[in-house]
Design a protein around this motif. Structure first.
Motif, PDB file in Angstrom:
ATOM      1  N   GLU A  62       0.811  -1.221   0.000  1.00  0.00           N
ATOM      2  CA  GLU A  62       0.000   0.000   0.000  1.00  0.00           C
ATOM      3  C   GLU A  62       0.851   1.280   0.000  1.00  0.00           C
ATOM      4  N   ASP A  63       2.153   1.161   0.187  1.00  0.00           N
ATOM      5  CA  ASP A  63       3.040   2.322   0.176  1.00  0.00           C
ATOM      6  C   ASP A  63       3.750   2.509  -1.170  1.00  0.00           C
ATOM      7  N   ILE A  64       3.321   1.774  -2.183  1.00  0.00           N
ATOM      8  CA  ILE A  64       3.930   1.862  -3.521  1.00  0.00           C
ATOM      9  C   ILE A  64       2.928   2.472  -4.485  1.00  0.00           C
ATOM     10  N   GLN A  65       3.399   3.394  -5.305  1.00  0.00           N
ATOM     11  CA  GLN A  65       2.567   3.998  -6.347  1.00  0.00           C
ATOM     12  C   GLN A  65       3.299   3.859  -7.682  1.00  0.00           C
ATOM     13  N   VAL A  66       2.564   3.454  -8.694  1.00  0.00           N
ATOM     14  CA  VAL A  66       3.092   3.382 -10.052  1.00  0.00           C
ATOM     15  C   VAL A  66       2.219   4.279 -10.906  1.00  0.00           C
ATOM     16  N   SER A  67       2.842   5.209 -11.622  1.00  0.00           N
ATOM     17  CA  SER A  67       2.064   6.072 -12.513  1.00  0.00           C
ATOM     18  C   SER A  67       2.713   6.093 -13.892  1.00  0.00           C
ATOM     19  N   VAL A  68       1.862   6.261 -14.901  1.00  0.00           N
ATOM     20  CA  VAL A  68       2.306   6.279 -16.290  1.00  0.00           C
ATOM     21  C   VAL A  68       1.716   7.510 -16.948  1.00  0.00           C
ATOM     22  N   GLU A  69       2.581   8.278 -17.600  1.00  0.00           N
ATOM     23  CA  GLU A  69       2.134   9.432 -18.371  1.00  0.00           C
ATOM     24  C   GLU A  69       2.830   9.364 -19.728  1.00  0.00           C
ATOM     25  N   GLY A  70       2.051   8.998 -20.738  1.00  0.00           N
ATOM     26  CA  GLY A  70       2.643   8.814 -22.066  1.00  0.00           C
ATOM     27  C   GLY A  70       3.601   7.640 -22.064  1.00  0.00           C
ATOM     28  N   SER A  71       4.881   7.917 -22.238  1.00  0.00           N
ATOM     29  CA  SER A  71       5.879   6.859 -22.210  1.00  0.00           C
ATOM     30  C   SER A  71       6.765   6.940 -20.961  1.00  0.00           C
ATOM     31  N   GLN A 105      11.904   6.668 -19.024  1.00  0.00           N
ATOM     32  CA  GLN A 105      11.089   6.806 -20.236  1.00  0.00           C
ATOM     33  C   GLN A 105      11.260   5.567 -21.112  1.00  0.00           C
ATOM     34  N   LEU A 106      10.136   5.089 -21.624  1.00  0.00           N
ATOM     35  CA  LEU A 106      10.126   3.944 -22.532  1.00  0.00           C
ATOM     36  C   LEU A 106      10.180   4.442 -23.970  1.00  0.00           C
ATOM     37  N   PRO A 107      10.561   3.595 -24.909  1.00  0.00           N
ATOM     38  CA  PRO A 107      10.668   4.025 -26.305  1.00  0.00           C
ATOM     39  C   PRO A 107       9.360   4.468 -26.942  1.00  0.00           C
ATOM     40  N   GLN A 108       8.224   3.971 -26.451  1.00  0.00           N
ATOM     41  CA  GLN A 108       6.944   4.407 -26.998  1.00  0.00           C
ATOM     42  C   GLN A 108       5.890   4.434 -25.907  1.00  0.00           C
ATOM     43  N   GLU A 109       4.766   5.093 -26.199  1.00  0.00           N
ATOM     44  CA  GLU A 109       3.694   5.216 -25.216  1.00  0.00           C
ATOM     45  C   GLU A 109       3.072   3.863 -24.916  1.00  0.00           C
ATOM     46  N   VAL A 110       2.537   3.769 -23.692  1.00  0.00           N
ATOM     47  CA  VAL A 110       1.891   2.532 -23.276  1.00  0.00           C
ATOM     48  C   VAL A 110       0.431   2.800 -22.949  1.00  0.00           C
ATOM     49  N   ASP A 111      -0.349   1.744 -22.942  1.00  0.00           N
ATOM     50  CA  ASP A 111      -1.765   1.824 -22.612  1.00  0.00           C
ATOM     51  C   ASP A 111      -1.919   1.577 -21.112  1.00  0.00           C
ATOM     52  N   ALA A 112      -1.926   2.644 -20.329  1.00  0.00           N
ATOM     53  CA  ALA A 112      -1.986   2.531 -18.868  1.00  0.00           C
ATOM     54  C   ALA A 112      -3.274   1.869 -18.393  1.00  0.00           C
ATOM     55  N   SER A 113      -4.347   1.990 -19.159  1.00  0.00           N
ATOM     56  CA  SER A 113      -5.627   1.389 -18.734  1.00  0.00           C
ATOM     57  C   SER A 113      -5.563  -0.143 -18.748  1.00  0.00           C
ATOM     58  N   GLN A 114      -4.646  -0.715 -19.506  1.00  0.00           N
ATOM     59  CA  GLN A 114      -4.512  -2.170 -19.586  1.00  0.00           C
ATOM     60  C   GLN A 114      -3.321  -2.704 -18.772  1.00  0.00           C
ATOM     61  N   ALA A 115      -2.629  -1.821 -18.069  1.00  0.00           N
ATOM     62  CA  ALA A 115      -1.447  -2.221 -17.300  1.00  0.00           C
ATOM     63  C   ALA A 115      -1.829  -3.091 -16.111  1.00  0.00           C
ATOM     64  N   GLN A 116      -0.909  -3.969 -15.723  1.00  0.00           N
ATOM     65  CA  GLN A 116      -1.124  -4.839 -14.568  1.00  0.00           C
ATOM     66  C   GLN A 116       0.109  -4.793 -13.682  1.00  0.00           C
ATOM     67  N   CYS A 117      -0.139  -4.684 -12.347  1.00  0.00           N
ATOM     68  CA  CYS A 117       0.943  -4.625 -11.367  1.00  0.00           C
ATOM     69  C   CYS A 117       0.775  -5.748 -10.356  1.00  0.00           C
ATOM     70  N   GLN A 118       1.908  -6.292  -9.918  1.00  0.00           N
ATOM     71  CA  GLN A 118       1.899  -7.319  -8.886  1.00  0.00           C
ATOM     72  C   GLN A 118       3.104  -7.089  -7.986  1.00  0.00           C
ATOM     73  N   TYR A 119       2.901  -7.234  -6.671  1.00  0.00           N
ATOM     74  CA  TYR A 119       3.990  -7.054  -5.701  1.00  0.00           C
ATOM     75  C   TYR A 119       4.061  -8.285  -4.825  1.00  0.00           C
ATOM     76  N   LEU A 120       5.207  -8.955  -4.840  1.00  0.00           N
ATOM     77  CA  LEU A 120       5.363 -10.195  -4.088  1.00  0.00           C
ATOM     78  C   LEU A 120       6.795 -10.307  -3.590  1.00  0.00           C
ATOM     79  N   ASN A 121       6.967 -10.480  -2.284  1.00  0.00           N
ATOM     80  CA  ASN A 121       8.274 -10.674  -1.657  1.00  0.00           C
ATOM     81  C   ASN A 121       9.289  -9.590  -2.015  1.00  0.00           C
ATOM     82  N   GLY A 122       8.861  -8.336  -2.002  1.00  0.00           N
ATOM     83  CA  GLY A 122       9.774  -7.222  -2.248  1.00  0.00           C
ATOM     84  C   GLY A 122      10.065  -6.930  -3.704  1.00  0.00           C
TER      85      GLY A 122
END
Length: 142
Positions: A62-71, A105-122
């Motif tokens: 709960e103390d981790i935030q991931v945000s994406v803006e464009g690439s 920055q990534l080489p191209q933009e990503v679709d943040a609405s379809q992104a998936q995050c998982q946090y396990l054992n650090g």
């Protein structure tokens, strides 16, 4: 004699420069707060997505935030270290609070609405699908 004085001052300074930071600056328990460069990140690409793996040991989900803006991807972690000894009389208590932020920055933009995050054992794993309509168009020069 001047060379000997310089040398002995150097040995004396070396001894106390090693001792002083450990005694006066470092916490008595726990690890110091990590710097942004200490968030180790691996980024892999396949045809459909970018896969990011970041090491964030000791951080609660709960103390981790991931945000994406464009690439641009930003990882933010709130670090909270506390001395939780409650069965004894406290003579000294140190708490460490802070935030670590890492952006790349990534080489191209990503679709943040379809992104998936998982946090396990650090370890934080983020799947960032590439935007489908990100084709290169050649412009006409008038």
């Amino acid at each position: 004699m001047n060379a000997m004085t310089s040398r002995s001052n150097s040995l004396f300074d070396d001894f106390f420069s090693d001792l002083a930071p450990g005694f006066f600056i470092r916490p008595l328990h726990g690890d110091p707060l990590p710097s942004p460069a200490q968030i180790k990140v691996d980024v892999q690409e396949d045809a459909q997505a970018y896969n990011v793996v970041a090491e964030l040991p000791g951080v609660k989900k709960e103390d981790i935030q991931v945000s994406v803006e464009g690439s641009t991807v930003t990882l933010r972690a709130e670090i909270k270290q506390e001395d939780a000894r409650k069965d004894a009389r406290t003579l000294r208590s140190e708490r460490y609070f802070g935030a670590v932020v890492r952006s790349f920055q990534l080489p191209q933009e990503v679709d943040a609405s379809q992104a998936q995050c998982q946090y396990l054992n650090g370890v934080l794993s983020v799947a960032l699908p590439k935007k489908a309509n990100n084709s290169v168009q050649r412009l006409t020069i008038n």
